[in-house]
Design a protein around this motif. Structure first.
Motif, PDB file in Angstrom:
ATOM      1  N   PRO A  89       0.798  -1.228   0.000  1.00 26.19           N
ATOM      2  CA  PRO A  89       0.000   0.000   0.000  1.00 26.19           C
ATOM      3  C   PRO A  89       0.833   1.282   0.000  1.00 26.19           C
ATOM      4  O   PRO A  89       0.370   2.320  -0.457  1.00 26.19           O
ATOM      5  N   ASP A  90       2.055   1.218   0.510  1.00 24.29           N
ATOM      6  CA  ASP A  90       2.896   2.412   0.651  1.00 24.29           C
ATOM      7  C   ASP A  90       4.109   2.301  -0.279  1.00 24.29           C
ATOM      8  O   ASP A  90       4.862   1.327  -0.211  1.00 24.29           O
ATOM      9  N   PRO A  91       4.321   3.278  -1.153  1.00 23.77           N
ATOM     10  CA  PRO A  91       5.510   3.237  -2.017  1.00 23.77           C
ATOM     11  C   PRO A  91       6.822   3.121  -1.243  1.00 23.77           C
ATOM     12  O   PRO A  91       7.785   2.537  -1.744  1.00 23.77           O
ATOM     13  N   ALA A  92       6.869   3.677  -0.028  1.00 23.38           N
ATOM     14  CA  ALA A  92       8.085   3.568   0.778  1.00 23.38           C
ATOM     15  C   ALA A  92       8.393   2.110   1.101  1.00 23.38           C
ATOM     16  O   ALA A  92       9.562   1.697   1.129  1.00 23.38           O
ATOM     17  N   ASP A  93       7.355   1.311   1.324  1.00 25.53           N
ATOM     18  CA  ASP A  93       7.566  -0.109   1.586  1.00 25.53           C
ATOM     19  C   ASP A  93       8.043  -0.826   0.329  1.00 25.53           C
ATOM     20  O   ASP A  93       8.787  -1.817   0.416  1.00 25.53           O
ATOM     21  N   TYR A  94       7.617  -0.342  -0.829  1.00 23.22           N
ATOM     22  CA  TYR A  94       8.120  -0.925  -2.072  1.00 23.22           C
ATOM     23  C   TYR A  94       9.631  -0.709  -2.167  1.00 23.22           C
ATOM     24  O   TYR A  94      10.390  -1.637  -2.467  1.00 23.22           O
ATOM     25  N   ARG A  95      10.066   0.508  -1.916  1.00 23.04           N
ATOM     26  CA  ARG A  95      11.500   0.809  -2.006  1.00 23.04           C
ATOM     27  C   ARG A  95      12.297  -0.048  -1.026  1.00 23.04           C
ATOM     28  O   ARG A  95      13.342  -0.623  -1.381  1.00 23.04           O
ATOM     29  N   THR A  96      11.816  -0.164   0.203  1.00 26.38           N
ATOM     30  CA  THR A  96      12.508  -0.961   1.211  1.00 26.38           C
ATOM     31  C   THR A  96      12.571  -2.421   0.800  1.00 26.38           C
ATOM     32  O   THR A  96      13.608  -3.087   0.932  1.00 26.38           O
ATOM     33  N   GLY A  97      11.443  -2.938   0.291  1.00 24.40           N
ATOM     34  CA  GLY A  97      11.415  -4.332  -0.140  1.00 24.40           C
ATOM     35  C   GLY A  97      12.350  -4.594  -1.299  1.00 24.40           C
ATOM     36  O   GLY A  97      13.057  -5.613  -1.330  1.00 24.40           O
ATOM     37  N   LEU A  98      12.377  -3.674  -2.254  1.00 22.36           N
ATOM     38  CA  LEU A  98      13.243  -3.856  -3.416  1.00 22.36           C
ATOM     39  C   LEU A  98      14.710  -3.818  -2.999  1.00 22.36           C
ATOM     40  O   LEU A  98      15.534  -4.588  -3.522  1.00 22.36           O
TER      41      LEU A  98
END
Length: 318
Positions: free
Chosen positions: A200-209
């Protein structure tokens, strides 16, 4: 900003999206319109719990009528099928499409959309991640084999497996993993060709990537070999209240959840065109290169309207 951003659409193959008397064969003209509008890919999802056109059957039909658009699963649940038979089916689709197939896979998740599928498939729920990774390893072996071979994992055991028809793509189609748990991120980096989450949060996408890339580096793999994708529900409407109402109806029909609850667990972007484009750019800025858009529409007419609206956003993603 990268200039290689791709956007595809999830074909509305579930009856909730084309029901109400619509002939499901109309999904093929819908797919052709998406290709004509410039979408890079057409994805289908997989389930036995809601009425839908079976995923590999749908992809076979798409391979026959489309010409250049990529085809994908978002996500395929391999445990629903016998692993050797599934490998043959996927190789055949890749061959018939001229190498346009991408296979995103998942192991299911706890709750009413996960465990019941294992019961229907007569496959045990424990060790589901091991089963998924071994299935993928078996597929890759089968797609490159030139003579019968044996495969012995922790869960899967086969002897004298005959070679499959060779996929068009050398080594077989790319395989992405859906999921964003710490274990899924590590497994993506070690073993998979792409990542298809829906945070849901783009910040979590960056962290996951970042975690995926670290795992890839630790495994001796180049991080750029892993395609960073995103599964996101989208509804474009200049009236925010109407947009919320329409997507709430979609969430309740498809998931049995109100929109506000769905937004806590999945990426959902709704509203006027400029706002939707800006929110999607937050994900591309976080590293997503291939967006798979699930359009919020409960009839094929609504899906067409959202397809046209989403197509207008494509130039704004780069």
């Amino acid at each position: 900003m990268q200039n290689d951003i791709k956007a595809g659409v999830l074909l509305p193959a579930g009856q909730a999206q084309w029901g109400g008397g619509t002939d499901p064969r109309e999904l093929l003209p819908f797919a052709l319109r998406a290709e004509e509008l410039g979408f890079a890919s057409l994805f289908v999802n997989d389930s036995l719990l809601t009425p839908r056109i079976e995923a590999l059957t749908m992809l076979s039909a798409l391979a026959a009528v489309t010409r250049h658009v990529e085809l994908g699963t978002g996500a395929l649940l391999p445990f629903l099928r016998r692993p050797v038979q599934a490998a043959h089916s996927l190789a055949s689709i890749d061959l018939l499409s001229g190498g346009r197939l991408t296979v995103a896979v998942g192991a299911g998740f706890p709750g009413r959309f996960g465990r019941p599928l294992y019961e229907l498939s007569e496959v045990p729920w424990p060790d589901r991640f091991t089963r998924l990774d071994e299935t993928v390893s078996l597929w890759r072996r089968l797609w490159t084999a030139t003579e019968p071979f044996s495969f012995h994992g922790k869960l899967l055991h086969f002897d004298d497996v005959p070679p499959s028809v060779r996929p068009h793509t050398p080594g077989g189609p790319p395989i992405w993993l859906g999921g964003a748990t710490p274990a899924a991120l590590a497994r993506t980096g070690r073993h998979y060709d792409g990542w298809l989450p829906y945070p849901p949060d783009p910040a979590d996408y960056r962290t996951g990537l970042d975690t995926v890339h670290r795992a890839a580096t630790a495994a001796g793999r180049p991080p750029e070999a892993i395609t960073p994708a995103l599964f996101v529900s989208v509804l474009v409407d200049d009236d925010p209240v109407r947009a919320h109402r329409a997507m709430d109806a979609y969430a309740r029909a498809v998931y049995g959840l109100p929109l506000d609850d769905l937004r806590k667990i999945q990426a959902v972007v709704i509203g006027p065109r400029a706002e939707v484009a800006a929110r999607l750019r937050e994900y591309t800025s976080a590293g997503a290169h291939h967006l798979v858009l699930r359009l919020g529409g409960l009839t094929l007419d609504e899906q067409y309207a959202q397809l046209e609206a989403a197509a207008e956003i494509l130039p704004e993603l780069n």
